[in-house]
Design a protein around this motif. Structure first.
Motif, PDB file in Angstrom:
ATOM      1  N   LEU A 174       0.402  -1.469  -0.557  1.00 35.37           N
ATOM      2  CA  LEU A 174      -0.223  -0.255   0.215  1.00 35.37           C
ATOM      3  C   LEU A 174       0.570   1.274  -0.087  1.00 35.37           C
ATOM      4  CD1 LEU A 174      -2.413   1.322  -0.065  1.00 35.37           C
ATOM      5  CD2 LEU A 174      -2.618   1.116   2.431  1.00 35.37           C
ATOM      6  N   VAL A 175       1.847   1.404   1.091  1.00 38.36           N
ATOM      7  CA  VAL A 175       2.936   2.485   0.615  1.00 38.36           C
ATOM      8  C   VAL A 175       3.293   2.378  -0.431  1.00 38.36           C
ATOM      9  CG1 VAL A 175       4.577   3.645   1.463  1.00 38.36           C
ATOM     10  CG2 VAL A 175       3.563   2.131   3.225  1.00 38.36           C
ATOM     11  N   THR A 176       4.065   1.037  -1.285  1.00 37.76           N
ATOM     12  CA  THR A 176       4.537   1.848  -2.409  1.00 37.76           C
ATOM     13  C   THR A 176       2.890   2.474  -3.448  1.00 37.76           C
ATOM     14  OG1 THR A 176       6.272  -0.349  -1.845  1.00 37.76           O
ATOM     15  CG2 THR A 176       5.838  -0.047  -4.284  1.00 37.76           C
ATOM     16  N   MET A 177       2.430   1.854  -3.061  1.00 36.01           N
ATOM     17  CA  MET A 177       1.639   2.249  -4.190  1.00 36.01           C
ATOM     18  C   MET A 177       1.347   3.946  -3.920  1.00 36.01           C
ATOM     19  SD  MET A 177      -1.295  -0.704  -4.531  1.00 36.01           S
ATOM     20  CE  MET A 177      -2.481   0.038  -4.593  1.00 36.01           C
ATOM     21  N   ILE A 178       0.882   4.236  -2.729  1.00 39.98           N
ATOM     22  CA  ILE A 178       0.688   5.794  -2.224  1.00 39.98           C
ATOM     23  C   ILE A 178       1.768   6.147  -3.005  1.00 39.98           C
ATOM     24  CG2 ILE A 178       0.778   7.057  -0.478  1.00 39.98           C
ATOM     25  CD1 ILE A 178      -1.565   5.131   0.895  1.00 39.98           C
ATOM     26  N   VAL A 179       3.421   6.056  -2.951  1.00 37.07           N
ATOM     27  CA  VAL A 179       4.123   6.540  -3.464  1.00 37.07           C
ATOM     28  C   VAL A 179       4.176   7.010  -4.788  1.00 37.07           C
ATOM     29  CG1 VAL A 179       6.580   6.706  -3.655  1.00 37.07           C
ATOM     30  CG2 VAL A 179       5.564   6.502  -0.966  1.00 37.07           C
ATOM     31  N   ALA A 180       3.910   5.420  -5.647  1.00 34.16           N
ATOM     32  CA  ALA A 180       3.840   5.359  -7.146  1.00 34.16           C
ATOM     33  C   ALA A 180       2.889   6.413  -7.567  1.00 34.16           C
ATOM     34  CB  ALA A 180       3.687   4.229  -7.702  1.00 34.16           C
ATOM     35  N   GLY A 181       1.720   6.373  -6.579  1.00 33.96           N
ATOM     36  CA  GLY A 181       0.706   7.033  -7.463  1.00 33.96           C
ATOM     37  C   GLY A 181       0.597   8.561  -6.925  1.00 33.96           C
ATOM     38  N   VAL A 182       1.559   9.268  -5.650  1.00 31.32           N
ATOM     39  CA  VAL A 182       2.154  10.782  -5.514  1.00 31.32           C
ATOM     40  C   VAL A 182       2.697  10.720  -6.543  1.00 31.32           C
ATOM     41  CG1 VAL A 182       3.148  12.169  -4.071  1.00 31.32           C
ATOM     42  CG2 VAL A 182       1.582  10.641  -3.364  1.00 31.32           C
ATOM     43  N   MET A 183       3.802  10.650  -7.166  1.00 36.87           N
ATOM     44  CA  MET A 183       4.612  10.417  -8.313  1.00 36.87           C
ATOM     45  C   MET A 183       3.933  10.920  -9.460  1.00 36.87           C
ATOM     46  SD  MET A 183       7.870   7.969  -7.029  1.00 36.87           S
ATOM     47  CE  MET A 183       9.137   8.410  -8.388  1.00 36.87           C
ATOM     48  N   MET A 184       3.302   9.592  -9.628  1.00 34.51           N
ATOM     49  CA  MET A 184       2.348   9.881 -11.026  1.00 34.51           C
ATOM     50  C   MET A 184       1.816  11.095 -10.884  1.00 34.51           C
ATOM     51  SD  MET A 184       0.130   6.966 -12.505  1.00 34.51           S
ATOM     52  CE  MET A 184      -1.430   7.119 -11.374  1.00 34.51           C
ATOM     53  N   VAL A 185       0.950  11.358  -9.810  1.00 30.76           N
ATOM     54  CA  VAL A 185       0.754  12.827 -10.095  1.00 30.76           C
ATOM     55  C   VAL A 185       1.013  14.148 -10.305  1.00 30.76           C
ATOM     56  CG1 VAL A 185      -1.276  13.779  -8.381  1.00 30.76           C
ATOM     57  CG2 VAL A 185      -1.576  11.544  -8.623  1.00 30.76           C
ATOM     58  N   ILE A 186       2.706  14.153  -9.540  1.00 31.09           N
ATOM     59  CA  ILE A 186       3.124  15.141  -9.923  1.00 31.09           C
ATOM     60  C   ILE A 186       3.973  15.376 -11.202  1.00 31.09           C
ATOM     61  CG2 ILE A 186       5.708  15.890  -9.417  1.00 31.09           C
ATOM     62  CD1 ILE A 186       5.346  14.687  -7.036  1.00 31.09           C
ATOM     63  N   LEU A 187       4.072  13.888 -12.293  1.00 30.16           N
ATOM     64  CA  LEU A 187       4.688  13.801 -13.177  1.00 30.16           C
ATOM     65  C   LEU A 187       3.739  14.252 -14.214  1.00 30.16           C
ATOM     66  CD1 LEU A 187       6.687  10.368 -13.415  1.00 30.16           C
ATOM     67  CD2 LEU A 187       7.469  12.870 -13.639  1.00 30.16           C
ATOM     68  N   LEU A 188       2.611  13.437 -13.906  1.00 26.00           N
ATOM     69  CA  LEU A 188       0.928  14.436 -14.722  1.00 26.00           C
ATOM     70  C   LEU A 188       0.898  15.091 -14.758  1.00 26.00           C
ATOM     71  CD1 LEU A 188      -1.467  10.990 -14.661  1.00 26.00           C
ATOM     72  CD2 LEU A 188      -0.325  11.878 -16.124  1.00 26.00           C
ATOM     73  N   SER A 189       0.866  16.443 -13.089  1.00 28.86           N
ATOM     74  CA  SER A 189       0.965  17.789 -13.419  1.00 28.86           C
ATOM     75  C   SER A 189       1.621  18.504 -14.414  1.00 28.86           C
ATOM     76  CB  SER A 189       0.650  18.192 -11.683  1.00 28.86           C
ATOM     77  OG  SER A 189      -0.215  17.732 -11.503  1.00 28.86           O
ATOM     78  N   PHE A 190       2.790  18.263 -14.408  1.00 31.16           N
ATOM     79  CA  PHE A 190       4.023  19.069 -14.831  1.00 31.16           C
ATOM     80  C   PHE A 190       3.891  17.983 -16.986  1.00 31.16           C
ATOM     81  CE2 PHE A 190       6.798  18.869 -11.295  1.00 31.16           C
ATOM     82  CZ  PHE A 190       7.015  19.877 -11.071  1.00 31.16           C
ATOM     83  N   ALA A 191       2.781  17.504 -16.828  1.00 31.47           N
ATOM     84  CA  ALA A 191       2.865  16.661 -18.646  1.00 31.47           C
ATOM     85  C   ALA A 191       1.387  18.444 -18.822  1.00 31.47           C
ATOM     86  CB  ALA A 191       2.562  16.040 -18.535  1.00 31.47           C
ATOM     87  N   TRP A 192       0.561  18.542 -18.033  1.00 35.01           N
ATOM     88  CA  TRP A 192      -0.376  19.069 -17.745  1.00 35.01           C
ATOM     89  C   TRP A 192      -0.276  20.504 -18.328  1.00 35.01           C
ATOM     90  CZ3 TRP A 192      -4.502  19.335 -20.321  1.00 35.01           C
ATOM     91  CH2 TRP A 192      -6.077  20.362 -19.781  1.00 35.01           C
ATOM     92  N   LEU A 193       1.254  20.992 -17.627  1.00 26.92           N
ATOM     93  CA  LEU A 193       1.355  22.160 -17.366  1.00 26.92           C
ATOM     94  C   LEU A 193       2.021  22.556 -18.762  1.00 26.92           C
ATOM     95  CD1 LEU A 193       2.455  23.011 -13.694  1.00 26.92           C
ATOM     96  CD2 LEU A 193       1.218  24.084 -14.895  1.00 26.92           C
ATOM     97  N   GLY A 194       3.174  21.129 -19.230  1.00 28.67           N
ATOM     98  CA  GLY A 194       3.572  21.469 -20.063  1.00 28.67           C
ATOM     99  C   GLY A 194       3.078  21.799 -21.438  1.00 28.67           C
ATOM    100  N   LEU A 195       1.585  21.169 -21.765  1.00 28.07           N
ATOM    101  CA  LEU A 195       0.564  20.895 -22.480  1.00 28.07           C
ATOM    102  C   LEU A 195      -0.191  22.215 -22.854  1.00 28.07           C
ATOM    103  CD1 LEU A 195      -1.113  18.704 -24.653  1.00 28.07           C
ATOM    104  CD2 LEU A 195      -2.671  18.472 -23.134  1.00 28.07           C
ATOM    105  N   VAL A 196      -0.609  23.245 -21.571  1.00 28.50           N
ATOM    106  CA  VAL A 196      -0.853  24.152 -22.303  1.00 28.50           C
ATOM    107  C   VAL A 196       0.066  25.465 -22.057  1.00 28.50           C
ATOM    108  CG1 VAL A 196      -1.765  26.050 -20.401  1.00 28.50           C
ATOM    109  CG2 VAL A 196      -3.241  23.629 -19.964  1.00 28.50           C
ATOM    110  N   ALA A 197       1.423  25.448 -21.712  1.00 30.64           N
ATOM    111  CA  ALA A 197       2.089  26.442 -22.030  1.00 30.64           C
ATOM    112  C   ALA A 197       2.046  26.392 -23.449  1.00 30.64           C
ATOM    113  CB  ALA A 197       3.288  25.586 -20.975  1.00 30.64           C
ATOM    114  N   SER A 198       2.265  24.267 -24.498  1.00 37.24           N
ATOM    115  CA  SER A 198       2.558  24.563 -25.892  1.00 37.24           C
ATOM    116  C   SER A 198       1.736  25.456 -26.606  1.00 37.24           C
ATOM    117  CB  SER A 198       3.243  23.089 -25.823  1.00 37.24           C
ATOM    118  OG  SER A 198       1.872  22.739 -25.648  1.00 37.24           O
ATOM    119  N   ILE A 199       0.644  24.705 -26.164  1.00 33.63           N
ATOM    120  CA  ILE A 199      -0.839  25.527 -25.927  1.00 33.63           C
ATOM    121  C   ILE A 199      -0.969  26.763 -26.555  1.00 33.63           C
ATOM    122  CG2 ILE A 199      -3.258  25.922 -26.378  1.00 33.63           C
ATOM    123  CD1 ILE A 199      -3.972  23.392 -25.396  1.00 33.63           C
ATOM    124  N   VAL A 200      -0.552  27.851 -24.832  1.00 37.09           N
ATOM    125  CA  VAL A 200      -0.561  29.097 -25.492  1.00 37.09           C
ATOM    126  C   VAL A 200       0.705  29.175 -26.361  1.00 37.09           C
ATOM    127  CG1 VAL A 200       0.597  31.058 -23.362  1.00 37.09           C
ATOM    128  CG2 VAL A 200      -1.306  29.533 -23.164  1.00 37.09           C
TER     129      VAL A 200
END
Length: 151
Positions: free
Chosen positions: A62-88
Motif C-alpha cells: 500500500l505504501v509503495t502504491m501511494i508513493v507511486a501514485g503521488v509521483m504519478m500525480v506530480i508527473l502528470l501535473s508537469f505534463a499538463w502544464l507543458g501541454l497548456v504552455a505549448s498551446i499558449v
C-alpha cells in the motif's frame, strides 16, 4: 447374608481395578486433551504469525502504491502544464492572441472549465458512495421489524 457381603466385596474388588482402569483412561484422555490444546495453541500462533506477515506485506504494498501514485500525480501535473504552455505558445506564435495577459487568462479559464467538468463527474459518482440501493432494501425490513415489535 454372607452371600450378600461376598457379592459386595467382589463388587468392591471389581470396582478397584475398574477405578484404576478409569484413572488410566482419564489420565490418557487428559494427556490427549493437553496435547490437543498444545497443538491448537501452536496452530493458532502460526495462523496469527502468518496473518501478521501478510499484513506487513499488504502495508508495504500500500505504501509503495501511494508513493507511486503521488509521483504519478506530480508527473502528470508537469505534463499538463507543458501541454497548456505549448498551446499558449502556439496561440501566440500564430498570432491568434498577441496579448500575454489574455493568454494567461485563457489558460486559467480553460483550467477552471476543466475543473468544473471534473467536479460534475465527482458529484455524479458521489451518489454511489451512499449505498442508496442497499439502504432502500433495508428500509422495508426495518419497518416490518418495528411493526412486529409493536404487536
Amino acid at each position: 447374608m454372607m452371600d450378600s457381603k461376598n457379592t459386595i466385596n467382589e463388587k468392591l474388588l471389581d470396582g478397584k481395578p475398574a477405578t484404576h482402569g478409569s484413572s488410566k483412561k482419564d489420565s490418557s484422555v487428559l494427556e490427549d486433551l493437553q496435547s490437543l490444546w498444545q497443538e491448537l495453541r501452536e496452530l493458532s500462533h502460526d495462523h496469527i504469525q502468518l496473518a501478521t506477515l501478510e499484513a506487513q506485506l499488504a502495508v508495504k504494498g500500500l505504501v509503495t502504491m501511494i508513493v507511486a501514485g503521488v509521483m504519478m500525480v506530480i508527473l502528470l501535473s508537469f505534463a499538463w502544464l507543458g501541454l497548456v504552455a505549448s498551446i499558449v505558445l502556439a496561440l501566440y506564435e500564430y498570432g491568434v492572441v498577441t496579448n500575454s495577459a489574455i493568454l494567461v487568462l485563457l489558460t486559467v479559464a480553460f483550467n477552471l472549465l476543466l475543473a468544473l467538468i471534473l467536479l460534475g463527474v465527482i458529484r455524479g459518482k458521489g451518489q454511489y458512495l451512499k449505498f442508496a440501493a442497499t439502504l432502500r432494501s433495508l428500509k422495508p425490513m426495518q419497518s416490518e421489524h418495528r411493526n412486529m415489535e409493536n404487536k
